[in-house]
Design a protein around this motif. Structure first.
Motif, short mmCIF file in Angstrom:
data_model
loop_
_atom_site.label_atom_id
_atom_site.label_comp_id
_atom_site.label_asym_id
_atom_site.label_seq_id
_atom_site.Cartn_x
_atom_site.Cartn_y
_atom_site.Cartn_z
N MET A 1 0.18 -1.76 -11.42
CA MET A 1 -0.72 -1.63 -10.27
C MET A 1 -0.32 -0.41 -9.45
N GLY A 2 -1.27 0.50 -9.15
CA GLY A 2 -0.99 1.69 -8.37
C GLY A 2 -0.93 1.41 -6.89
N PHE A 3 -0.63 2.45 -6.12
CA PHE A 3 -0.48 2.30 -4.69
C PHE A 3 -1.78 1.85 -4.02
N VAL A 4 -2.90 2.47 -4.40
CA VAL A 4 -4.18 2.13 -3.79
C VAL A 4 -4.53 0.67 -4.06
N ASP A 5 -4.34 0.24 -5.34
CA ASP A 5 -4.63 -1.16 -5.69
C ASP A 5 -3.75 -2.12 -4.91
N PHE A 6 -2.47 -1.73 -4.78
CA PHE A 6 -1.56 -2.60 -4.04
C PHE A 6 -2.01 -2.75 -2.59
N MET A 7 -2.40 -1.64 -1.97
CA MET A 7 -2.81 -1.69 -0.57
C MET A 7 -4.05 -2.55 -0.39
N LYS A 8 -5.00 -2.43 -1.32
CA LYS A 8 -6.20 -3.25 -1.21
C LYS A 8 -5.85 -4.73 -1.32
N LEU A 121 5.81 -7.72 5.86
CA LEU A 121 6.41 -6.66 6.69
C LEU A 121 6.10 -5.28 6.11
N ALA A 122 6.26 -5.13 4.79
CA ALA A 122 5.98 -3.84 4.15
C ALA A 122 4.52 -3.44 4.37
N THR A 123 3.62 -4.42 4.25
CA THR A 123 2.20 -4.14 4.42
C THR A 123 1.88 -3.68 5.84
N HIS A 124 2.50 -4.34 6.81
CA HIS A 124 2.29 -3.94 8.20
C HIS A 124 2.84 -2.54 8.46
N PHE A 125 4.01 -2.23 7.93
CA PHE A 125 4.57 -0.88 8.09
C PHE A 125 3.62 0.16 7.52
N LEU A 126 3.05 -0.14 6.36
CA LEU A 126 2.15 0.80 5.71
C LEU A 126 0.81 0.91 6.43
N ASN A 127 0.32 -0.23 6.87
CA ASN A 127 -1.01 -0.26 7.47
C ASN A 127 -1.02 0.29 8.88
N GLU A 163 6.19 -4.19 -5.98
CA GLU A 163 5.01 -3.40 -5.63
C GLU A 163 5.07 -2.92 -4.19
N ALA A 164 5.59 -3.78 -3.31
CA ALA A 164 5.70 -3.40 -1.90
C ALA A 164 6.67 -2.23 -1.73
N LEU A 165 7.81 -2.30 -2.41
CA LEU A 165 8.80 -1.23 -2.31
C LEU A 165 8.27 0.07 -2.90
N LEU A 166 7.58 -0.04 -4.04
CA LEU A 166 7.00 1.16 -4.65
C LEU A 166 5.94 1.79 -3.75
N ALA A 167 5.19 0.96 -3.05
CA ALA A 167 4.17 1.48 -2.13
C ALA A 167 4.82 2.26 -0.99
N ILE A 168 5.92 1.74 -0.46
CA ILE A 168 6.64 2.45 0.61
C ILE A 168 7.21 3.76 0.06
N LYS A 169 7.75 3.70 -1.16
CA LYS A 169 8.32 4.91 -1.76
C LYS A 169 7.22 5.96 -1.95
N ASP A 170 6.04 5.55 -2.42
CA ASP A 170 4.93 6.50 -2.58
C ASP A 170 4.59 7.17 -1.25
N GLU A 171 4.58 6.36 -0.20
CA GLU A 171 4.25 6.90 1.12
C GLU A 171 5.33 7.88 1.60
N LEU A 172 6.59 7.56 1.34
CA LEU A 172 7.69 8.46 1.71
C LEU A 172 7.61 9.77 0.95
N ASN A 173 7.20 9.70 -0.32
CA ASN A 173 7.09 10.92 -1.13
C ASN A 173 5.99 11.84 -0.65
N LYS A 174 5.06 11.31 0.13
CA LYS A 174 3.97 12.14 0.66
C LYS A 174 4.46 13.05 1.78
N VAL A 175 5.57 12.71 2.38
CA VAL A 175 6.08 13.48 3.52
C VAL A 175 6.78 14.72 2.98
#
Length: 861
Positions: A1-8, A121-127, A163-175
């Motif tokens: 599951m990719g980052f976008v799918d995880f967020m949805k 918690l991960a979802t709230h940090f991301l959202n 999936e939550a950790l990978l989503a945070i990592k993806d977001e960190l890599n965007k910086v």
């Protein structure tokens, strides 16, 4: 599951979650009221001191704590997206601040989290990323990841947590860039570690340098190419150094480091790490242009970096591991890295101060005294006051350990490099190589064939069969050059030290020292026995006085560096004639040293001297010169009314004195740089302070040599940094109030330095080609060209043209060959003398000048 799918998926779960009940708001309000009563300033609030926090929040059930944390995240986001005030008196801001404090403190406390809690918690940090600077780094991720580690320890993590950790990592890599780059990369590394451990893998996780910079691009491929046997150890080493924190390593860190080096092998560790250090030494700063949008405005700024923050920490950790590397090459490389790390870069200051500090620590902790020798040299090379203080502290600690003075430990630490009278002989493949010191900072390597005849270049047999030995010889030559230059400067500063040496000590550490003897035997020394002093120099294998009478020292003799301030005029003249007659080049000005004796005006002013007052100096140039001569100074800026520090100071610890040269900013319109630092300063009085009592000392009580040396320093500052030396200053407008000063200094009375130039030029001019068209006249060297006659001021080097004293502007070309290199001078280091001769030789043939900027001035009537 990719980052976008995880967020949805994750956010879909949250859509049905209602906001926490009003009870949370009531808790925060109660805490706010308590904080307002307890704390004078709201930003000083400490949650642990709030009864509401301890009794109502800390005691919440696990599920309720998580709901409260989620509520905090939302409330922080909501307030930032709607706020109108950051005032600590604003009720809304106070609640926002408490939500931030409670979020961080609870995440640092002991929490029991289920996988659903972690995902929420991960979802709230991301959202709910913060509104103004939208970055996941605005949240306390490091505390959150520690909670994940504690609550998943010893088990395989679930797919949802993964999936939550990978989503945070993806977001960190965007910086791409962030001032908190260290936190970003460490968070990514922590996530990778959690995923690795959470999969139940037993093998060691690959670890590489984390920072985004040229060093990582260079070093990481090198790690990957190491043998399979070495790789696990390198991973452990890199994991170790990335945990480096603080100013010094702990005993645990050192013990673990030495164990890792022992496992890997010292040679393998040194081979790779020294190569990395050498890469950094040659590395140029990276330029990065950043843009940020705030509201409708976009801002851009340029920053420069040598190393990324995570890699600075890692290099620091590697240097801490290097305290066991005691060979000459390793210590020389670490010392060179220190110089590179402290070199300033635009808008930042030292390129990597933490790396430089770690280099100093490694040198200090190394066995033997070679590391101390490098510290002694760096004390003269590095100009930051804080760094000099750190080096001085290390030297004092090392001297205390040895039970001797700092002066003595610096003497003991000077490596001889196996030289004998400045020379070392090598035998390679039947050929002989002789390494000679030919000048301060310059060596020569001569080769001889087996039959004794000279060999023009390095023999082929040596290149092919003794490459490593040849490389070591060349490195030794470089180290000799660097060390000798540093020791020249150290002995030059000995005039401010109260040093009297026994004959045995002088012989061992100066006269018969393989390296220092090159300096020692070109200097004048005072030999004293039974109250009688004889001043001598080493000439034709013996110690002689200027009349060539020999002095045979005995074991009872004490030795001190001779200073002309303590000599008669006739003796000074005798020594100067001796040096010129016998073509002896002193490593610095000694016989020709400028002397500054107490004047009647200074006797009348008693506690201060105005001899060097009322000059206009370029502040940045003054700052550089002051630090080069061991003075401490802080640039004056427009902030705080420019009153942060109004004096350059020089400590003279052997006499418990501090010299202070007072200056004031020149507050002229527009005369400051982009950072608010004044371009010019005006000089004021010079005074001395007793460091034991902090009382001002009368000048008549200052030892003659100390007074002379301090005023000589100040005269150097004025002579080099004055606007009177700038041929373009008047034409560019300068500072209107000081235009008369430029004219007065440029062509006014000669300083002591200029008087020395005049004396030397008077002696040398008859031997030069210029003699037919040049003469010394008062303050000028007068040159008769084909078109006009020119007067070159012996102080400022500025030029007037006869018959109407029209000013001629010639800016020296620093890239051109020094015309004085074939002219004998009895000392090194006066660039002004070279400038005068260069201008004279140019103007003597003014009909051949093709530069239109010069010819247009000459032909102007």
């Amino acid at each position: 599951m990719g980052f976008v799918d995880f967020m949805k998926k994750a956010l879909g779960k949250q859509e049905s979650v209602s906001l926490p009940e009003d009870s949370f708001d009531r808790i925060v309000e109660a805490a706010r009221l308590e904080a307002v009563q307890k704390f004078q300033h709201f930003w000083n609030v400490k949650p642990g001191e709030l009864i509401v926090y301890k009794e109502q929040l800390v005691t919440l059930p696990a599920n309720s704590k998580v709901e409260f944390l989620l509520n905090c995240i939302y409330k922080i986001y909501y307030w930032q997206s709607k706020n109108t005030s950051y005032s600590s008196d604003d009720v809304g801001y106070q609640k926002y601040a408490l939500h931030n404090l409670f979020l961080q403190n609870l995440l640092r406390s002991r929490l029991t989290l289920t996988d659903d809690h972690i995902v929420s918690l991960a979802t709230h940090f991301l959202n709910y990323q913060k509104f103004i600077w939208p970055s996941i780094l605005d949240w306390p991720l490091s505390y959150f990841l520690i909670q994940v580690e504690k609550n998943t320890k010893g088990r395989v993590i679930s797919e949802s947590v993964k999936e939550a950790l990978l989503a945070i990592k993806d977001e960190l890599n965007k910086v791409d860039y962030n001032p908190r780059e260290k936190e970003r990369t460490k968070s990514i590394s922590k996530i990778e570690e959690l995923l690795h451990l959470g999969e139940g893998k037993e093998e060691i996780k690959p670890v590489y340098f984390l920072g985004k910079d040229k060093f990582s691009e260079y070093a990481n491929p090198i790690i990957k190419l190491r043998s399979e046997k070495e790789l696990p150890v390198w991973y452990k080493i890199l994991a170790q150094v990335q945990r480096a924190s603080g100013g010094r390593p702990t005993q645990k860190y050192q013990k673990e480091s030495q164990s890792l080096i022992s496992t890997l092998g010292t040679d393998a560790f040194k081979e790779v790490v020294l190569d990395w250090f050498k890469f950094i030494i040659q590395l140029k700063e990276s330029e990065l242009v950043q843009t940020h949008t705030y509201g409708t405005q976009t801002y851009s700024y340029t920053s420069y970096d040598l190393l990324s923050t995570p890699n600075i920490d890692a290099i620091k950790g590697l240097l801490w591991m290097c305290v066991s590397l005691n060979d000459r090459t390793a210590l020389a490389t670490i010392a060179a890295l220190a110089e590179r790390a402290y070199r300033k870069i635009p808008g930042k200051g030292p390129a990597a101060a933490a790396v430089g500090n770690a280099c100093l620590y490694a040198l200090y902790q190394s066995e033997g005294l070679e590391g101390i020798s490098h510290l002694s040299r760096l004390k003269l090379r590095i100009r930051q006051a804080s760094t000099q203080a750190l080096i001085e502290r290390y030297l004092q600690e090392a001297a205390k350990d040895q039970g001797i003075s700092v002066h003595e430990i610096e003497d003991l630490a000077v490596d001889q490099y196996e030289l004998v009278d400045g020379q070392r002989v090598y035998e390679l493949q039947g050929f002989k190589a002789i390494l000679d010191i030919v000048a301060v900072g310059k060596t020569e390597l001569r080769w001889f064939k087996p039959d004794g005849n000279p060999q023009k270049s390095v023999p082929t047999a040596v290149k092919e069969k003794q490459a490593a030995a040849l490389k070591q010889i060349k490195e030794t030559a470089k180290q000799v050059e660097v060390t000798l230059s540093a020791q020249r400067d150290r002995i030059d500063r000995m005039f401010k030290a109260d040093r009297v040496l026994t004959w045995a000590y002088f012989q061992k550490y100066y006269a018969n020292h393989g390296l220092l003897s090159f300096l020692t035997k070109r200097l004048i020394w005072s030999f004293e026995k039974d109250g009688v002093s004889k001043n001598v120099i080493y000439f034709n294998e013996k110690w002689v006085q200027p009349d060539l009478s020999e002095v045979e020292p005995s074991s009872e003799v004490t030795v001190k560096l001779w200073h002309p301030a303590s000599a008669s005029i006739s003796e000074i003249e005798a020594w100067r004639s001796f040096l010129v007659e016998h073509q002896i080049l002193q490593p610095f000005k000694q016989a020709y040293r400028e002397v500054y004796l107490l004047t009647d005006a200074e006797i009348n002013t008693r506690v201060y001297s105005n001899r060097m007052a009322a000059h206009l100096l370029k502040q940045h140039q003054f700052n550089s010169l002051a630090k080069l001569r061991g003075w401490k100074y802080a640039l004056l800026g427009a902030y705080d009314d420019g009153r942060y520090n109004e004096a350059a100071s020089c400590l003279i610890p052997d006499y418990h004195l501090r010299a202070e040269y007072w200056v004031n900013e020149v507050d002229a319109q527009g005369e400051m740089n982009d950072t608010g630092i004044w371009n010019y300063i005006a000089t004021d009085q010079l005074r001395f302070v007793d460091t034991q009592t902090n009382n001002v000392v009368e000048l008549i009580n200052i030892p003659k040599v100390i007074l002379s040396e301090v005023i000589r320093d100040v005269d150097l500052f004025v002579g080099v940094a004055t606007v009177g030396n700038d041929p373009n200053w008047q034409d560019s407008g300068g500072v209107a109030a000081y235009r008369d000063y430029w004219q007065a200094y440029s062509f006014g009375e000669l300083s002591e330095v200029a008087k020395t130039r005049k004396e030397i030029l008077t002696q040398l001019l008859p031997r030069l080609k210029l003699a037919k068209v040049a003469e010394i006249r008062d303050k000028f060297l007068v040159v008769r060209g084909k078109l006009r006659t020119y007067k070159i001021h012996l102080g400022s080097t500025n030029i007037l043209m006869e018959p109407n004293d029209q000013y001629l502007c010639i800016v020296p070309d620093r890239s051109k060959k020094d015309v004085t290199q074939n002219v004998f001078l009895p000392f090194e280091g006066d660039t002004g003398f070279s400038v005068i001769l260069s201008k004279a030789m140019l103007l003597a043939e003014d009909d051949k000048i093709t530069d239109s900027t010069i010819t247009s001035q000459i032909k102007r009537v």
